[in-house]
Motif scaffolding. Structure first.
Motif, PDB file in Angstrom:
ATOM      1  N   SER A   1       0.817  -1.214   0.000  1.00  0.00           N
ATOM      2  CA  SER A   1       0.000   0.000   0.000  1.00  0.00           C
ATOM      3  C   SER A   1       0.851   1.263   0.000  1.00  0.00           C
ATOM      4  CB  SER A   1      -0.942   0.006   1.201  1.00  0.00           C
ATOM      5  OG  SER A   1      -0.215   0.151   2.392  1.00  0.00           O
TER       6      SER A   1
ATOM      7  N   GLU B   1      -5.745  -0.743  -7.014  1.00  0.00           N
ATOM      8  CA  GLU B   1      -7.002  -0.053  -6.703  1.00  0.00           C
ATOM      9  C   GLU B   1      -6.766   1.026  -5.663  1.00  0.00           C
ATOM     10  OE1 GLU B   1      -9.752  -2.205  -3.804  1.00  0.00           O
ATOM     11  OE2 GLU B   1      -8.578  -3.856  -4.628  1.00  0.00           O
TER      12      GLU B   1
ATOM     13  N   VAL C   1      -8.126   2.711  -2.187  1.00  0.00           N
ATOM     14  CA  VAL C   1      -8.899   2.266  -1.034  1.00  0.00           C
ATOM     15  C   VAL C   1      -9.219   3.465  -0.160  1.00  0.00           C
ATOM     16  CG1 VAL C   1      -7.978  -0.075  -1.007  1.00  0.00           C
ATOM     17  CG2 VAL C   1      -6.788   1.691   0.229  1.00  0.00           C
TER      18      VAL C   1
END
Length: 71
Positions: A41, A67, A69
């Motif tokens: 991340s 993606e 988040v």
């Protein structure tokens, strides 16, 4: 301060984290970049953050944004 967080694929080491931090830090209005290689991340803090520019910076560093988040 606004925050955006992304799941990023392809990171495996601290060099990966440094590359992403360097590129994302160049995006206007970014104040903070936190990369967690283990979690895959990238968390970005700043004001009026541009999602497109942040994604482009991650790609420029050589990684793929899986993606976004909720931060």
């Amino acid at each position: 301060m606004a925050r955006k967080q992304y799941l990023v694929t392809g990171m495996s080491c601290e060099h990966c984290a440094a590359s992403i931090t360097e590129e994302v830090s160049r995006v206007p209005r970014v104040n903070e970049v936190d990369v967690d290689v283990t979690a895959g991340s990238v968390s970005v803090g700043g004001t009026d953050l541009d999602d497109g520019l942040l994604r482009a910076a991650i790609v420029e560093a050589g990684y793929e944004v899986a993606e976004a988040v909720a931060a």
